[in-house]
Design a protein around this motif. Structure first.
Motif, short mmCIF file in Angstrom:
data_model
loop_
_atom_site.label_atom_id
_atom_site.label_comp_id
_atom_site.label_asym_id
_atom_site.label_seq_id
_atom_site.Cartn_x
_atom_site.Cartn_y
_atom_site.Cartn_z
N SER A 16 0.84 -1.20 0.00
CA SER A 16 0.00 0.00 0.00
C SER A 16 0.87 1.25 0.00
CB SER A 16 -0.89 0.00 1.24
OG SER A 16 -0.11 0.22 2.40
N TYR A 17 0.24 2.38 -0.32
CA TYR A 17 0.97 3.64 -0.29
C TYR A 17 1.42 3.98 1.13
CZ TYR A 17 0.56 4.99 -5.14
OH TYR A 17 0.71 5.05 -6.49
N GLU A 18 0.66 3.57 2.12
CA GLU A 18 1.05 3.80 3.51
C GLU A 18 2.34 3.02 3.83
OE1 GLU A 18 -2.16 2.96 2.63
OE2 GLU A 18 -3.02 4.95 2.94
N GLU A 19 2.42 1.77 3.34
CA GLU A 19 3.63 0.97 3.57
C GLU A 19 4.82 1.58 2.83
OE1 GLU A 19 2.35 -3.60 4.03
OE2 GLU A 19 1.53 -2.60 2.24
N LEU A 20 4.60 2.01 1.58
CA LEU A 20 5.67 2.66 0.82
C LEU A 20 6.15 3.91 1.55
CD1 LEU A 20 4.32 2.48 -2.84
CD2 LEU A 20 6.28 1.25 -1.92
N GLU A 21 5.20 4.71 2.02
CA GLU A 21 5.57 5.95 2.71
C GLU A 21 6.37 5.64 3.97
OE1 GLU A 21 3.45 10.06 4.14
OE2 GLU A 21 2.34 8.19 4.48
#
Length: 193
Positions: A16-21
């Motif tokens: 997810s984008y949260e994990e990437l961030e």
């Protein structure tokens, strides 16, 4: 680096984008923590060796006019050859002529980042590079190398700490002292097309 960054996701394409961030913010903190490039290289090379969900590393640089260039390397090849990556500089506008075209990529491990798979493809990470001549000296037309030299000289000479974002952009204006000779009627003439 957190355990999630070391172990990585089960399936990179589902990150997810949260994990990437989270991973990218951890990477930024690590780079800002003062670790040298060799320590960062060891850490990220170990990560790449142990992370089966990563298949390629995108190595990025910009040319003299600020155009973004990327080279995709197979992860295993990059792990084995990261200290000896070369490319044909004559294929990059403003870099070098054909008979003197071999240039080296010096990976800037502080710029290591995880990428969204729907844009860059599954299982890829990014690292920026500096360009050096075949003799090992920073290439005079590589603004990232020039900036890196300036940053180091400011630290050595004045003990200044400088902060520069990895996605630095710039414009090249035509003419000597273009900024000092700026006219609001004519504006700047860009060398970049």
């Amino acid at each position: 680096m957190s355990a999630s960054a070391i172990n990585g996701p089960e399936n990179f394409s589902e990150m997810s984008y949260e994990e990437l961030e989270k991973l990218n913010l951890e990477a930024r903190e690590k780079a800002q923590g003062g670790e040298d490039n060799d320590s960062l290289a060891e850490s990220y090379l170990n990560y790449l060796k142990n992370e089966s969900a990563i298949k390629a590393v995108i190595v990025a640089f910009t040319d003299l006019e600020g155009r973004f260039h990327t080279l995709d390397y197979d992860k295993k090849f990059l792990i084995d050859s990261h200290k000896n990556l070369t490319f044909d500089g004559s294929s990059v506008r403003g870099y070098s002529v054909v008979n003197d075209s071999d240039l080296r990529l010096i990976l800037d491990w502080s710029s290591f980042r995880w990428l969204p798979s729907e844009i860059f493809g599954n299982g890829k990470v990014l690292v920026f590079s500096r360009i050096h001549d075949k003799d090992g000296k920073p290439f005079e037309s590589d603004m990232r190398s020039r900036l890196f030299e300036l940053k180091n000289s400011l630290k050595k000479e004045y003990d200044y700490t400088t902060n520069v974002a990895v996605e630095l952009e710039g414009f090249l204006f035509r003419g000597e002292s273009a900024e000092q000779n700026y006219s609001s009627r004519t504006g700047f003439e860009f060398v970049s097309t």
